[in-house]
Design a protein around this motif. Structure first.
Motif, PDB file in Angstrom:
ATOM      1  N   GLN A  97       0.712  -1.100  -0.199  1.00 64.11           N
ATOM      2  CA  GLN A  97      -0.004  -0.204  -0.160  1.00 64.11           C
ATOM      3  C   GLN A  97       0.942   1.186  -0.065  1.00 64.11           C
ATOM      4  N   ALA A  98       2.206   1.132  -0.061  1.00 63.10           N
ATOM      5  CA  ALA A  98       3.057   2.295  -0.052  1.00 63.10           C
ATOM      6  C   ALA A  98       2.621   3.260  -1.446  1.00 63.10           C
ATOM      7  N   ALA A  99       2.867   4.513  -1.276  1.00 61.29           N
ATOM      8  CA  ALA A  99       2.699   5.419  -2.096  1.00 61.29           C
ATOM      9  C   ALA A  99       3.461   5.113  -3.427  1.00 61.29           C
ATOM     10  N   GLN A 100       2.872   5.465  -4.511  1.00 61.90           N
ATOM     11  CA  GLN A 100       3.661   4.767  -6.019  1.00 61.90           C
ATOM     12  C   GLN A 100       3.278   5.968  -6.880  1.00 61.90           C
ATOM     13  N   ILE A 101       4.240   6.463  -7.771  1.00 62.78           N
ATOM     14  CA  ILE A 101       3.951   7.404  -8.692  1.00 62.78           C
ATOM     15  C   ILE A 101       3.759   6.687  -9.820  1.00 62.78           C
ATOM     16  N   THR A 102       2.571   7.030 -10.337  1.00 59.30           N
ATOM     17  CA  THR A 102       1.960   6.190 -11.600  1.00 59.30           C
ATOM     18  C   THR A 102       2.031   7.100 -12.897  1.00 59.30           C
ATOM     19  N   ASP A 103       2.466   8.370 -13.012  1.00 54.84           N
ATOM     20  CA  ASP A 103       2.735   9.329 -13.971  1.00 54.84           C
ATOM     21  C   ASP A 103       3.299  10.616 -13.759  1.00 54.84           C
ATOM     22  N   VAL A 104       4.365  10.952 -14.714  1.00 53.16           N
ATOM     23  CA  VAL A 104       4.572  12.247 -14.605  1.00 53.16           C
ATOM     24  C   VAL A 104       4.366  13.004 -15.854  1.00 53.16           C
TER      25      VAL A 104
ATOM     26  N   ASN B   2      15.034  20.156  -8.900  1.00 54.41           N
ATOM     27  CA  ASN B   2      14.858  18.968  -8.430  1.00 54.41           C
ATOM     28  C   ASN B   2      13.728  18.864  -7.543  1.00 54.41           C
ATOM     29  N   LEU B   3      12.759  18.146  -7.951  1.00 55.49           N
ATOM     30  CA  LEU B   3      11.449  17.744  -6.992  1.00 55.49           C
ATOM     31  C   LEU B   3      11.635  16.435  -6.703  1.00 55.49           C
ATOM     32  N   THR B   4      11.499  16.157  -5.358  1.00 49.99           N
ATOM     33  CA  THR B   4      11.597  14.901  -4.698  1.00 49.99           C
ATOM     34  C   THR B   4      10.234  14.597  -4.089  1.00 49.99           C
ATOM     35  N   VAL B   5       9.891  13.548  -4.560  1.00 49.96           N
ATOM     36  CA  VAL B   5       8.324  12.858  -3.926  1.00 49.96           C
ATOM     37  C   VAL B   5       8.765  11.717  -3.189  1.00 49.96           C
ATOM     38  N   ASN B   6       8.262  11.663  -1.876  1.00 45.37           N
ATOM     39  CA  ASN B   6       8.215  10.373  -1.279  1.00 45.37           C
ATOM     40  C   ASN B   6       7.479   9.406  -1.601  1.00 45.37           C
TER      41      ASN B   6
ATOM     42  N   GLY C 150      14.776   4.346  -4.898  1.00 51.86           N
ATOM     43  CA  GLY C 150      14.278   3.164  -3.755  1.00 51.86           C
ATOM     44  C   GLY C 150      12.987   3.711  -2.933  1.00 51.86           C
ATOM     45  N   SER C 151      13.201   4.191  -2.002  1.00 57.07           N
ATOM     46  CA  SER C 151      11.971   4.709  -1.046  1.00 57.07           C
ATOM     47  C   SER C 151      11.620   6.072  -1.603  1.00 57.07           C
ATOM     48  N   TYR C 152      12.215   6.743  -2.531  1.00 58.68           N
ATOM     49  CA  TYR C 152      11.629   8.060  -2.979  1.00 58.68           C
ATOM     50  C   TYR C 152      12.129   8.204  -4.375  1.00 58.68           C
ATOM     51  N   THR C 153      11.338   9.227  -5.200  1.00 55.98           N
ATOM     52  CA  THR C 153      11.745   9.428  -6.425  1.00 55.98           C
ATOM     53  C   THR C 153      12.074  10.955  -6.546  1.00 55.98           C
ATOM     54  N   VAL C 154      13.108  11.373  -7.477  1.00 57.77           N
ATOM     55  CA  VAL C 154      13.297  12.395  -7.838  1.00 57.77           C
ATOM     56  C   VAL C 154      13.171  12.673  -9.142  1.00 57.77           C
ATOM     57  N   VAL C 155      12.431  13.976  -9.355  1.00 56.82           N
ATOM     58  CA  VAL C 155      12.093  14.617 -10.878  1.00 56.82           C
ATOM     59  C   VAL C 155      13.175  15.633 -11.244  1.00 56.82           C
ATOM     60  N   ARG C 156      14.243  15.457 -12.030  1.00 55.07           N
ATOM     61  CA  ARG C 156      15.157  16.495 -12.135  1.00 55.07           C
ATOM     62  C   ARG C 156      14.748  17.234 -13.721  1.00 55.07           C
ATOM     63  N   VAL C 157      15.225  18.535 -13.430  1.00 51.73           N
ATOM     64  CA  VAL C 157      14.607  19.446 -14.590  1.00 51.73           C
ATOM     65  C   VAL C 157      15.934  20.010 -14.848  1.00 51.73           C
ATOM     66  N   PRO C 158      16.598  20.044 -15.932  1.00 52.47           N
ATOM     67  CA  PRO C 158      17.843  20.445 -16.173  1.00 52.47           C
ATOM     68  C   PRO C 158      17.353  21.589 -17.121  1.00 52.47           C
TER      69      PRO C 158
ATOM     70  N   THR D  21      -0.564   7.498  -6.043  1.00 53.10           N
ATOM     71  CA  THR D  21      -1.479   6.728  -5.502  1.00 53.10           C
ATOM     72  C   THR D  21      -1.979   7.108  -4.223  1.00 53.10           C
ATOM     73  N   ASP D  22      -1.271   7.809  -3.313  1.00 54.28           N
ATOM     74  CA  ASP D  22      -1.488   8.005  -1.976  1.00 54.28           C
ATOM     75  C   ASP D  22      -1.084   9.301  -1.634  1.00 54.28           C
ATOM     76  N   THR D  23      -1.320   9.875  -0.695  1.00 57.84           N
ATOM     77  CA  THR D  23      -0.665  10.964  -0.195  1.00 57.84           C
ATOM     78  C   THR D  23       0.765  10.861  -0.013  1.00 57.84           C
ATOM     79  N   ALA D  24       1.629  11.811  -0.222  1.00 61.65           N
ATOM     80  CA  ALA D  24       3.034  11.658  -0.150  1.00 61.65           C
ATOM     81  C   ALA D  24       3.758  12.946  -0.049  1.00 61.65           C
ATOM     82  N   GLY D  25       4.711  13.031   0.754  1.00 58.14           N
ATOM     83  CA  GLY D  25       5.503  14.310   1.207  1.00 58.14           C
ATOM     84  C   GLY D  25       6.322  14.633  -0.108  1.00 58.14           C
ATOM     85  N   TYR D  26       6.762  16.072  -0.306  1.00 56.76           N
ATOM     86  CA  TYR D  26       7.700  16.395  -1.239  1.00 56.76           C
ATOM     87  C   TYR D  26       8.573  17.495  -0.856  1.00 56.76           C
ATOM     88  N   ALA D  27       9.589  17.910  -1.683  1.00 60.61           N
ATOM     89  CA  ALA D  27      10.569  18.810  -1.228  1.00 60.61           C
ATOM     90  C   ALA D  27      11.025  19.319  -2.692  1.00 60.61           C
TER      91      ALA D  27
END
Length: 420
Positions: A21-28, A60-64, A91-99, A45-51
């Motif tokens: 049930q851990a939050a998972q990114i389905t699309d960017v 960098n947009l980091t999503v937990n 692994g436990s989080y994902t980073v969207v990098r925008v050069p 898929t579920d509530t997630a923190g970000y930075a």
């Protein structure tokens, strides 16, 4: 032993269930609006923190949340800001990098979340807006991370395939109504153009109150091209726009306070004050609803707000919002305008001067911007950012009656001075 085995098995099942049930990114997804603001939307898929942070020229947009297997590692982007974005699985989080292709004059990015909406099937989303250099504020005052509320039209498709946030209530009109409205509008526009090509007028004639079906439809409605700029408030026609509403919460504070629930009561208070002084006031929304309708695109929602001002041949249009920033220390009032008439800047200055002189918060000044509702409307218009919901001190202030009443009163005083 059997009991211990069963308990161990149950614990393992519970652990596996939690992992599943851990939050998972389905699309960017990404989109670019007419102000060239780049918007990146991460579906989760579920509530997630970000930075959000800058690393050289990379944003960098980091999503937990875990990166779903169906999400690609990179995407091409067509924007003046970037050619691509990378989605990095950590692994436990994902980073969207925008050069970034250009160096920003100041931090010009803003991130926020959109809650899951079961009614429309939309998932929890993390949204990042990035404003290009030419749209950044370069005047005096403290540098901020401001990207003000919802500037303009995006290229996102409508309904469930959205790639960018909407703001949003439309009722349908009959074909006969649409035809009649179109004919009447065309005839009226021709007559008015012959009579008066100047931007200003000494007085205006109010149309009969429109049906909600007419007000809410997307048709680009133009007023009579005339508006009053002097002579006092008595008899003036003013349209007030309470930012966001319905499915669009706007910016959200640390305690869950939603922008839409702050802008509406202040707008109602402002309406009452202006009416007490003799003005005729209309609002784009009076309750917690979308102005165009559910599942609308940005263009539909924002144009629906513009249409209210045009339909009533308003003398001015004032849109009220609450700001937000990734820098929690940024705060203060600011007023935005687009120089389409000789009076937009004057209106903005009158309102901002009243706010700046009477509140113990930062004066972020008057700023020019391409925001849809102030650019696409024919009469003088401003968008007021009433402090920052991301600033804890100002968040506490804006929830109180004192702040809301005082803000409404000062904006009314600024409007009254404009018409003096």
């Amino acid at each position: 032993m059997r009991k211990i085995f069963l308990l161990t098995l149950l614990a393992c099942c519970m652990l596996l269930g939690a992992v599943a049930q851990a939050a998972q990114i389905t699309d960017v997804k990404w989109g670019v609006n007419k102000a060239d603001v780049l918007r990146i939307v991460v579906d989760v898929t579920d509530t997630a923190g970000y930075a959000v942070d800058m690393e050289g020229n990379t944003l960098n947009l980091t999503v937990n949340a875990d990166k779903g297997a169906q999400v690609p590692h990179s995407k091409a982007v067509k924007s003046s800001l970037a050619d691509s974005l990378k989605i990095v699985d950590k692994g436990s989080y994902t980073v969207v990098r925008v050069p970034l292709k250009q160096r920003l004059l100041e931090k010009s990015y803003k991130a926020f979340v959109l809650r899951k909406d079961p009614a429309t099937g939309r998932p929890f989303r993390v949204v990042l807006d990035v404003t290009p250099r030419q749209a950044s504020y370069s005047g005096s005052g403290a540098a901020t991370t401001v990207v003000s509320n919802r500037p303009v039209v995006s290229n996102r498709p409508t309904k469930n395939n959205s790639s960018i946030k909407k703001n949003t209530v439309i009722k349908t009109s009959t074909a006969a109504d649409k035809k009649a409205d179109k004919k009447k509008s065309s005839s009226k526009k021709k007559n008015d153009n012959k009579k008066n090509t100047a931007a200003a007028k000494t007085e205006t004639t109010v149309n009969k109150p429109v049906n909600k079906s007419d007000t809410d439809k997307l048709a680009v409605i133009k007023g009579n091209g005339r508006f009053s700029t002097s002579g006092g408030l008595d008899g003036k026609i003013i349209t007030l726009d309470a930012g966001h509403g319905g499915s669009d919460p706007g910016a959200i504070g640390s305690d869950g306070t939603k922008e839409k629930n702050i802008t509406l009561p202040i707008t109602k208070m402002l309406k009452e004050i202006l009416e007490d002084k003799g003005a005729k006031v209309y609002m784009t929304r009076t309750t917690d609803v979308d102005v165009f309708g559910p599942n609308a695109s940005d263009a539909e929602e924002l144009q629906a707000r513009v249409n209210v001002g045009e339909k009533y041949n308003s003398d001015m249009f004032v849109s009220l919002h609450i700001n937000s920033s990734v820098n929690k220390n940024v705060g203060g009032f600011s007023t935005y305008y687009y120089p389409k008439t000789d009076n937009d800047l004057r209106l903005a200055k009158n309102i901002q001067n009243k706010l700046a002189a009477n509140f113990g918060v930062d004066d972020l000044g008057v700023r020019q911007a391409n925001f849809y509702v102030i650019k696409r409307i024919s009469m003088p218009a401003v968008l007021v950012e009433m402090c920052f919901i991301s600033n804890e001190k100002e968040l506490t202030l804006m929830k109180g009656q004192w702040f809301q009443k005082k803000t409404a009163r000062l904006i009314a005083e600024g409007i009254e001075k404009y018409f003096a």
